[in-house]
Each structure stands twice: as structure tokens, then as C-alpha cells.
Design a protein around this motif. Sequence first.
Motif, short mmCIF file in Angstrom:
data_model
loop_
_atom_site.label_atom_id
_atom_site.label_comp_id
_atom_site.label_asym_id
_atom_site.label_seq_id
_atom_site.Cartn_x
_atom_site.Cartn_y
_atom_site.Cartn_z
N GLY A 1 0.87 -1.18 0.08
CA GLY A 1 0.18 -0.11 0.07
C GLY A 1 0.86 1.27 -0.01
O GLY A 1 2.01 1.32 -0.41
N LEU A 2 0.12 2.32 0.59
CA LEU A 2 0.91 3.79 0.57
C LEU A 2 0.88 4.23 1.94
O LEU A 2 0.04 3.70 2.88
N ILE A 3 1.90 5.06 2.33
CA ILE A 3 2.07 5.70 3.36
C ILE A 3 1.45 7.33 3.26
O ILE A 3 1.99 7.78 2.21
N VAL A 4 0.52 7.71 4.18
CA VAL A 4 -0.12 9.08 3.79
C VAL A 4 0.47 9.95 5.02
O VAL A 4 0.00 9.49 6.20
N ASP A 5 0.85 11.13 4.97
CA ASP A 5 1.25 12.03 6.03
C ASP A 5 -0.08 12.71 6.40
O ASP A 5 -0.56 13.65 5.77
N ILE A 6 -0.61 12.38 7.55
CA ILE A 6 -1.65 12.99 8.07
C ILE A 6 -1.40 13.59 9.43
O ILE A 6 -2.24 13.68 10.30
N GLY A 7 -0.10 13.90 9.57
CA GLY A 7 0.51 14.25 11.01
C GLY A 7 1.34 13.14 11.43
O GLY A 7 2.29 13.55 12.46
N LEU A 8 0.88 12.18 11.30
CA LEU A 8 1.57 10.75 11.47
C LEU A 8 1.55 10.07 10.38
O LEU A 8 0.88 10.16 9.56
N ARG A 9 2.23 8.62 10.40
CA ARG A 9 2.17 7.89 9.39
C ARG A 9 0.91 6.92 9.12
O ARG A 9 0.65 6.11 9.82
N THR B 1 0.79 12.95 -4.20
CA THR B 1 -0.50 13.54 -4.45
C THR B 1 -1.28 13.64 -3.22
O THR B 1 -1.12 12.99 -2.19
N GLN B 2 -2.45 14.56 -3.02
CA GLN B 2 -3.01 14.77 -2.02
C GLN B 2 -4.45 13.78 -1.99
O GLN B 2 -5.02 13.68 -2.95
N VAL B 3 -4.73 12.94 -1.09
CA VAL B 3 -5.64 12.28 -0.79
C VAL B 3 -6.61 12.32 0.38
O VAL B 3 -6.12 12.83 1.56
N HIS B 4 -7.81 12.00 0.10
CA HIS B 4 -8.84 12.05 1.35
C HIS B 4 -9.37 10.70 1.76
O HIS B 4 -9.39 9.75 0.84
N ALA B 5 -9.42 10.36 2.95
CA ALA B 5 -9.68 9.07 3.44
C ALA B 5 -10.35 9.03 4.61
O ALA B 5 -10.62 10.12 5.26
N LYS B 6 -10.93 7.92 4.91
CA LYS B 6 -11.56 7.60 6.28
C LYS B 6 -10.84 6.81 7.11
O LYS B 6 -9.93 5.89 6.36
N ILE B 7 -10.69 7.09 8.34
CA ILE B 7 -10.28 6.16 9.24
C ILE B 7 -10.84 4.80 9.68
O ILE B 7 -11.89 4.81 10.48
N ILE B 8 -10.28 3.66 9.35
CA ILE B 8 -10.96 2.60 9.60
C ILE B 8 -10.40 1.73 10.83
O ILE B 8 -11.04 0.94 11.34
N GLU B 9 -9.15 2.04 11.17
CA GLU B 9 -8.32 1.48 12.18
C GLU B 9 -7.43 2.32 12.90
O GLU B 9 -6.79 2.90 12.47
N LEU B 10 -7.67 2.08 14.52
CA LEU B 10 -6.79 3.25 14.94
C LEU B 10 -6.24 2.78 16.35
O LEU B 10 -7.08 2.12 17.16
#
Length: 468
Positions: free
Chosen positions: A153-161, A183-192
Motif C-alpha cells: 500500500g501507501l503511506i500518507v502524511d496525516i500528521g503521523l504515518r 498527490t493529496q488524498v482524502h480518506a476515512k479512518i478504519i482502524e486506530l
Amino acid sequence: MSDTSTTSASTESQFGTFDDEGNYTPREITSDDLGMSFEEAIEGTMVQVEDGQMVNGTVVKIDNDEVLLDIGYKSEGVIPSRELSIRNDVDPTEVVSIGEVIEALVLTKEDKEGRLVLSKKRAQYERAWGDIEAKKEADEVVSGPVIEVVKGGLIVDIGLRGFLPASLVELRRVRDLAPYIGTQVHAKIIELDKNRNNVVLSRRAYLEENQKETRDQFLNNLKVGEVREGTVSSVVSFGAFVDLGGMDGLIHVSELSWKHVDHPGSVVAVGDPVKVQVLDVDFSRERISLSLKATQQDPWQEFAEGHQVGQLVYGRVTKLVQFGAFVQVGDGIEGLVHISEMSAHHVDSPEQVVTPGEELWVKIIDLDLARRRISLSIKQAAEGGELAAEYREHFEVDAEGNYVQGEASAEAEAAWSEYYGDGEAAPAEAATEGTEAPAEAAAVEAPAEEAAAEAPAAEATEEEAPAE
């Protein structure tokens, strides 16, 4: 006189005062207003820090492997380059600049070299966790740039990895993830999971949520039984997905062809345009079932329309079984020659009569389209009969009642020439042989009396399998 008085007052103001007797007292330059010792006063001006504390400071120096930060402590804090950003192997000058005020977390007040060690990355991480947890609780969307492609998959910088699995990048699986870098992506958080430092994202969930209205409209307009055109978007072990222009539908491997399919990739490839029939629409699961073979001619129906019981057809032995042999008599069409229909004399095993790959004439003795079964007979074919329509123009009946191949056509001569190469004419003997059917196929001999005379009468066996 007045000028002298003015000068005297001015002098007294700048340098001190004189009493009536002319004694000079210097003006007071400092006064003891600290209320503490000088050492205590110095200590009071410094910031007090503890491990794990968040501090603010000004960048005063940038090196290749570290950044110095003035937080008002007795010494400048050191931020190692690995603690500057959640991105790996970054240039410190791309992260901070001289004079910039940043937030950092105290890793240790004093390492073995006596340095104050700080981390900008962990300060950012701590701040981000609070925001991420709040957004997860509110089912909100997070966004950030894609900074890495990793396994799966990909790693997205949302303030953390944040980890974005490849299967959740788009509405359908994407094979090449490299174009998403930056690229800038929008996503939902499914696991935290903060303890495991685990954040799993889903861009597909975001896309589905935003396209739900469009998808509902698409499904409502889709009718079972209608034929649609689409493009193969993905090929998997159990079938192929087809983009119908709004959603993907699945062609199960069993619906790809009338023939047996070992792997879907042998029938279709990604990018192929296809015409499919809608088999089912599952509104609750938003799934569409499709069929490719439903838009194609059923070979069994086609065979049944062109053949009748009692006709002779030419075929190839494909498999031997204990109770007989299977013979291919058409494209994807196989029939069974039961062991009792192999010869006029008794046969103990199919190997005594035929071998896999052998070509021969067989007679259709039963045709069951509903069950897709054809029963064939070798021994009845030896007794003669009417040829199926596709063979009649190629064979003639000789004086003995045998079917022989007719005169060689121009097409046949050309085929022989091509077979021998360079467009040369075939040798005379080969051309002569080419005008007759192969030994197994040319003569479908009628005299059943001769066969009966050469072999003992057929004996019935108690354990024969059904003639199907």
C-alpha cells in the motif's frame, strides 16, 4: 547669575548632589532590587524542562545530521535529523529554516554527552493523535500527501504515518501505486491503535460515500437480463471484473465461457472490451453479477440444431475411463462411447479398442440437450449410416458403400503446398493420399457380417456403467 544656577542644577542631575557644606554625593547607579542572589537570579531566567515535555523554541543552526533549537534552557537543544519528520531520509533544510519557531518534545534532559535531546517528529505525532482520535470518533475525513509506497500500500502524511492498503486506494484494486506519490488524498479512518502505532485508512470508503447517490442511481437503472458493454478492469482467480461505466460487475469463472476454463486469464485480459448480460443485482451489497457466455452461442444448442440421432460424426478420443471413452465431436462438445458400444465383440477395457488422441468415426445414438450429454457408438458407426451435414460435401460413397473423400479442391491443394513449405506443390504421392480420408476416417465399412465372423459374439457384462 541665572545661567550659573542652570548649569549647577544640570551638573547635579547628571553626576550627583552637593550638600550645604559642599560635600558631593554621587548619584545612585544601581539598586539591589533582586531580592535573591545573583546565581539564583540566573537560574530563574532559564526554562525548566522534564522528559516528555512539549516545548517551543527557535531554530538557530541547521546541520546535515541535526538541528539546534533555542528553548531558553541553559544549553541549546539538539534535534537529530531522524527526529525531524515522519518522512524517512529527509534533508533538514527542507523541514525547518533558521529563525523558525517550532514545537518539540523533550526526549532526554541530558544524554551521555550532556546534551538536551528533542524531537520535532514526536511532538507532531502527539498533537496529531489527538486530532486523529477526534476525527475517528466523529467519522470525519482526513487528508494528506502520499509520501511513500510500501509493501501492500501507501503511506500518507496525516500528521503521523497513516497506512492506506492498495485494495482501498480506489473503488477497484490498483496495480501501480507509484503515480500516487506526492498527490493529496482524502480518506476515512478504519482502524486506530495508539499502542501499536497503527493507523489504517480507506480512500475507497471515502469515494463510496461520495458516490453512493450515483451508485444507487446506476443500480436502479440496471435490469436483470439486459446486455451491457464494458471493459475488463481486473482479472482474478475466480473471475473477471468489468467496468460498466459507473460500477464494476463480476463475471464468475463459470460464466466466462461455455467451455471449461482453467483460469480467467485464458479468456479475457485487462482492457478487453466485452459484451455481458446482467444476471443479478444485489442492492444491499451493491454487487452486480454478469455473464459473458450468455451473450455467446451455446455450442451444445448449436450442435443439437445441426445433428440428429443416427448420424455419423468424426471425432477425437480425449479420455479413457473404466466404462468407456470420451470423444470430442465439436468445439467444446464431448460425447461418451460406452464400452458396450466400442466393438461388435466383447471388450474388457477401452484400451483394447482406442487410444487417447485417436481420430475415428462415431454414430450419435442419443442426444440429451437438457443434460448436455451425447451417447456415441463406434460399433454402430462401422455398420454405416448417414453422415452429419458438415461432412457430406467432403465425402462420397464408393461402390462398396464406404465413405471416401471427394476430389481434392483447390483449397486442399493449397493447404498441402503450404504444409510442405515455400508454396511448392506437394509430392505426387502425398497429393494422392490427400484425396482420400485418413485410414480411420476414410472407410466407414458397412459389412457387419464380416466383423461378426472375425470375432466372437458380444457378451453382456454384469457391471456395465450406464450408456450415458
